[in-house]
Write an enzyme that holds these catalytic residues in place. Structure first.
Site, PDB file in Angstrom:
ATOM      1  N   GLU A  41       0.887  -1.167   0.000  1.00 35.61           N
ATOM      2  CA  GLU A  41       0.000   0.000   0.000  1.00 35.61           C
ATOM      3  C   GLU A  41       0.925   1.217   0.000  1.00 35.61           C
ATOM      4  OE1 GLU A  41      -2.751   0.254   3.389  1.00 35.61           O
ATOM      5  OE2 GLU A  41      -2.312   2.391   3.446  1.00 35.61           O
ATOM      6  N   ARG A  45       1.756  10.189   0.815  1.00 44.44           N
ATOM      7  CA  ARG A  45       2.330  11.170   1.750  1.00 44.44           C
ATOM      8  C   ARG A  45       3.550  11.824   1.140  1.00 44.44           C
ATOM      9  NH1 ARG A  45       1.993   7.357   7.160  1.00 44.44           N
ATOM     10  NH2 ARG A  45      -0.072   6.613   6.619  1.00 44.44           N
ATOM     11  N   THR A  69      -3.442   6.440   2.345  1.00 43.12           N
ATOM     12  CA  THR A  69      -3.524   7.860   2.745  1.00 43.12           C
ATOM     13  C   THR A  69      -4.229   8.686   1.666  1.00 43.12           C
ATOM     14  OG1 THR A  69      -1.318   7.439   3.688  1.00 43.12           O
ATOM     15  CG2 THR A  69      -2.269   9.599   4.068  1.00 43.12           C
ATOM     16  N   LYS A 129     -10.857  -0.418   6.948  1.00 44.80           N
ATOM     17  CA  LYS A 129      -9.593  -0.384   7.681  1.00 44.80           C
ATOM     18  C   LYS A 129      -9.908   0.030   9.122  1.00 44.80           C
ATOM     19  CE  LYS A 129      -5.364   2.441   7.727  1.00 44.80           C
ATOM     20  NZ  LYS A 129      -4.400   3.179   6.922  1.00 44.80           N
TER      21      LYS A 129
HETATM   22  C1  3PG Z   1      -0.881   3.654   7.960  1.00 41.77           C
HETATM   23  O1  3PG Z   1      -0.633   4.509   7.179  1.00 41.77           O
HETATM   24  O2  3PG Z   1      -1.790   2.851   7.795  1.00 41.77           O
HETATM   25  C2  3PG Z   1      -0.088   3.601   9.214  1.00 41.77           C
HETATM   26  O3  3PG Z   1       0.735   4.722   9.357  1.00 41.77           O
HETATM   27  C3  3PG Z   1       0.745   2.399   9.333  1.00 41.77           C
HETATM   28  O4  3PG Z   1       0.905   2.228  10.664  1.00 41.77           O
HETATM   29  P1  3PG Z   1       2.269   1.662  11.264  1.00 41.77           P
HETATM   30  O5  3PG Z   1       3.365   2.562  10.759  1.00 41.77           O
HETATM   31  O6  3PG Z   1       2.079   1.762  12.773  1.00 41.77           O
HETATM   32  O7  3PG Z   1       2.430   0.255  10.810  1.00 41.77           O
END
Ligand code: 3PG
Length: 212
Positions: A41, A45, A69, A129
């Protein structure tokens, strides 16, 4: 859409990846594929996200590559045009969800409250999610949220690691888990470590599947 949800369910782990540039994105995808986990994924960002998705999809057309995101329709359009097979958002956005449903694109909006879930159900979604999983209350919250919504299934993300992955997978409402722990070493361009983390994650999933 359902085909992609099935693929996510089968893969069980979706590595969350933030890329600095296309070349780094391709190295990460190489490492994931070599480690037996051709799934990612790519978060919107960084400016490089769409181009990286395009390049990764070109090199790995069968891989499960999506975008994360996604916070507005403009990004959803960019991600879909680049070839993203699924879109993930940190929260519930009506415009992003509707955009995806109209185009039959798999979408996983972030849900953390019963109100978020009501909106997802009203849109006809069967999987969301659960974000941010650990800071929000982890499995305890997820189990409580599941009670009134027994048909909904979840992809917890946020604070998932190899240490708590199995606990999440053991909960029947969890379809897959997302997380950045596998690709973190890419920050230091340590792609061998990404490959190793991917291999370890695949082994954990195989063990989990064997336990049945
Ligand atoms: C996301 O974007 O879904 C999270 O930032 C991922 O979370 P993690 O870095 O705690 O795995």
């Amino acid at each position: 859409m359902n085909k992609i949800i099935k693929e996510i369910e089968n893969t069980k782990i979706i590595p969350v990846v933030t890329v600095q540039n296309v070349t780094q994105g391709l190295h990460i995808m190489d490492a994931l594929a070599e480690g037996g986990l051709p799934a990612a994924e790519i978060t919107f960002r960084t400016e490089a996200a769409a181009e990286a998705i395009r390049a990764m999809c070109r090199k790995y057309p069968d891989a499960l590559i999506g975008a994360g995101t996604i916070i507005n329709v403009r990004q959803a359009e960019e991600a879909a045009a680049a070839g993203a097979k699924f879109l993930v958002s940190p929260g519930y956005s009506d415009e992003v969800v509707n955009y995806c449903i109209e185009r039959n694109i798999a979408v996983l909006p972030g849900c953390m409250t019963p109100t978020d879930i009501l909106r997802a159900l009203a849109a006809g979604l069967s999987m969301v999610k659960f974000f941010p999983a650990e800071p929000a209350g982890g499995l305890r919250l997820l189990k409580a949220l599941s009670e009134p919504f027994p048909k909904l299934r979840f992809m917890p993300t946020g604070g998932i690691s190899k240490d708590n992955l199995m606990e999440y997978l053991n909960f029947s409402k969890v379809v897959a888990c997302g997380g950045s722990w596998i690709t973190k070493p890419a920050k230091e361009n340590d792609f061998a470590a990404v490959r190793q983390e991917a291999e370890n994650a695949v082994k954990l999933v195989c063990r989990w599947k064997e336990q049945g």
